[in-house]
Each structure stands twice: as C-alpha cells, then as structure tokens.
Design a protein around this motif. Structure first.
Motif, short mmCIF file in Angstrom:
data_model
loop_
_atom_site.label_atom_id
_atom_site.label_comp_id
_atom_site.label_asym_id
_atom_site.label_seq_id
_atom_site.Cartn_x
_atom_site.Cartn_y
_atom_site.Cartn_z
N LEU A 44 28.56 -70.71 -73.95
CA LEU A 44 27.71 -70.10 -72.93
C LEU A 44 26.57 -69.32 -73.55
CD1 LEU A 44 30.52 -69.12 -70.45
CD2 LEU A 44 29.16 -71.21 -70.54
N GLY A 45 26.77 -68.94 -74.82
CA GLY A 45 25.68 -68.38 -75.61
C GLY A 45 25.01 -67.18 -74.99
N ASP A 46 23.71 -67.25 -74.89
CA ASP A 46 22.96 -66.09 -74.45
C ASP A 46 22.79 -66.10 -72.92
OD1 ASP A 46 21.22 -68.04 -73.90
OD2 ASP A 46 19.63 -67.33 -75.19
N GLN A 47 22.08 -65.10 -72.45
CA GLN A 47 21.86 -64.94 -71.00
C GLN A 47 21.19 -66.16 -70.38
OE1 GLN A 47 19.32 -61.59 -71.58
NE2 GLN A 47 20.97 -60.11 -71.37
N TRP A 48 20.25 -66.75 -71.11
CA TRP A 48 19.50 -67.87 -70.54
C TRP A 48 20.41 -69.02 -70.13
CZ3 TRP A 48 15.25 -66.34 -68.77
CH2 TRP A 48 14.44 -65.44 -69.46
N THR A 49 21.40 -69.30 -70.98
CA THR A 49 22.27 -70.44 -70.69
C THR A 49 22.91 -70.31 -69.32
OG1 THR A 49 22.69 -70.71 -73.05
CG2 THR A 49 24.26 -71.76 -71.55
N LEU A 50 23.46 -69.15 -69.01
CA LEU A 50 24.12 -68.98 -67.71
C LEU A 50 23.11 -68.96 -66.56
CD1 LEU A 50 27.09 -66.62 -68.55
CD2 LEU A 50 27.23 -68.91 -67.57
N LEU A 51 21.89 -68.51 -66.83
CA LEU A 51 20.88 -68.53 -65.77
C LEU A 51 20.40 -69.97 -65.50
CD1 LEU A 51 18.90 -65.29 -66.68
CD2 LEU A 51 20.44 -65.63 -64.74
N ILE A 52 20.32 -70.78 -66.55
CA ILE A 52 19.98 -72.20 -66.36
C ILE A 52 21.09 -72.88 -65.56
CG2 ILE A 52 19.60 -74.40 -67.55
CD1 ILE A 52 18.45 -72.71 -69.93
N VAL A 53 22.34 -72.57 -65.90
CA VAL A 53 23.49 -73.13 -65.17
C VAL A 53 23.42 -72.71 -63.69
CG1 VAL A 53 25.99 -72.90 -64.90
CG2 VAL A 53 25.03 -73.41 -67.15
#
Lengths: 163, 163
Positions: free
Chosen positions: A33-42
C-alpha cells in the motif's frame, strides 16, 4: 507456536533492510500500500475513475509519480491495465484484491470522522442497499447472520452545503 | 447535499498543495497516518512497546526519522509522552485515538493474509476473550447484538514453527 499479545501483531527484529521479508501481515500490506498516494489512487478507482488523466486531475500528483504508482498497482494485482478500444490509452480497472481494500479505506474514514474536528469534512455513510439501514465496521463472530455482503453495501457521501 | 457514489468517498480537485485542506475523511486520515513507519510504530505501541530504544530495535528505523515520527504522533494526540520516574527517559503511551486505529491495522492484516501467498506469514487470530469464538471485521447494522466490544477482543499471533 501461539503467542497471546496485548492487542496486535508484533514482529521482532525488523530492520529496514529486511523490511519486505519479515512476516507480519500488517507490515506486508504496508509494503504494497506504500505511501498515501497509493491508497488515494485506490479510493479514486473505486469511485469510478479509470484513466491516467482522471487520476492526475483528481490528485494533482506529478506524472512521473503517478506512472510509477500505477505500474506498481498493476504489478501487485490491485489494478488491471486494459487497452481502451480505438485509442492508444489504457483504463486501470480495480481487481477483487482492490475491492477488498474497501474495508481498509472505510476503517480509515471511520477513524478520520471520529477524530478530526473539521466541520467541513465530507461525511461518509455506509448503508444496506435495499433497506437503507446504517452499517458500521465491527468485530462480530464469524458467520453472524447480521453480516452484510459487500455487494449489498452502498456508500453515500454528505457534503456540507455552501450556505 | 448527498451524493450516492459507486463505492467510496471521492474528493474532487485535490492538488498536492491543498492536500491537507480538502475534505475527504480517508485523505485526512492519511495525512496523520503518513508513511508506513507511522502505522508500524502504532502497531508496536499497541503490542506494549513504549520507549524510543524499543521502537528502534523493533523497526531498525533511523534515530532522526523515529524522533520526527514520535513527535508527530504526540502532536496528533495518538501518543502521549510521559516522563519515566527517576530517569531522563520518556514512555510513549497510546491514547484512545491510537487504540481506535486497531480496526485499521486489523483490516490491513485481514487483507494481507487473504492476498499474500507467503507461507511464512504470521497469522493473526481475533477472538472473543471469554468464549474464544473467532471474530471477523464486517459491516453489520448499527447496534447489532453480536458486535463485540473492543475490550472483549483478544488478538493471537501464530508463528510458523521452525521445524
């Protein structure tokens, strides 16, 4: 071997170099899930966005970073990259592995709503599709008859009106 | 104003500069939860670690980075910094806001266990304290009688034996 722990998983002797190799499922998830961006893209993909430009417009993220994040999401099997007919473009389509992240995102939303004292915050409401009954994310016995299946869940967002 | 969305919260027009200002509760949570280290520090605190050196030994994180993360966690009200009597050291104690993150961490663990095909993965088991009944994180109607309160939950971790 079973250990009873105070509250939560605890991995011993993790170092930055063996970060990806140690065996805690929370840490393993965080690797993907890495950084914040990954979950926002999801989050955006689950809301119906699927194209590079749509993600970029939504997030204001740099092209380079978005390219890397999308490639990683495809490699991890969270998105599937599908060619759009009669175009040179691609759509990024959430897989089942992606949809299963909904619980993680809504757990974060529930926490954010409880602890952020920001009156402008969009409020998320999770409801049973047909009855409209409000739902919450809770620990219940496996097989509890009250469990609502993912396909029977609706998420509503409430904006504050400008007035 | 109410919008019914496909699946999940969706914030329009977020740019990296207004990242902290837009109003999606998921994004707001991610601002505080930050990078992977933050959630791993939170996990360790819930497992009973409380001192700088303990976090460092567990995570192999640099002193500088750990110092910054702990300061931020205190500022955000997730940890409380408490002086240890007769010592110059401090303990970092989880607040209720921190304990409420257990749902987020266990949602991640549940996802990691389902989708990581790694036989060495520590398996987490969530059980009702007195009956030992296995529990799952699910959407249920608010006030469902089967909901198990946080204080009645035990988390067990199963290691693979070396043999």
């Amino acid at each position: 071997m079973v250990h009873k722990v105070n509250q939560i998983c605890y991995a011993f002797s993790m170092t930055s170099t063996n970060y990806e190799k140690h065996h805690c499922p929370i840490a393993q998830s965080l690797v993907e899930l890495g950084d914040q961006w990954t979950l926002l893209i999801v989050r955006d993909a689950m809301s119906g966005l699927s194209r590079f430009n749509e993600f970029q417009d939504s997030l204001g993220i740099s092209k380079n970073l978005l390219t890397r994040r999308l490639a990683q999401l495809c490699e991890d099997g969270i998105f599937e990259r599908v060619a759009i007919p009669k175009s040179k473009r691609y759509a990024y389509v959430p897989t089942q592995k992606c949809w299963d992240l909904r619980v993680v995102l809504l757990a974060m939303a529930q926490w954010g709503e409880k602890w952020r004292d920001d009156p402008r915050l969009t409020r998320l409401e999770v409801k049973e599709k047909t009855s409209g009954q409000p739902l919450k994310l809770e620990f219940v016995p496996e097989g509890d008859s009250a469990i609502v299946a993912p396909e029977d869940i609706d998420v509503l967002r409430h904006y504050k009106s400008a007035g």
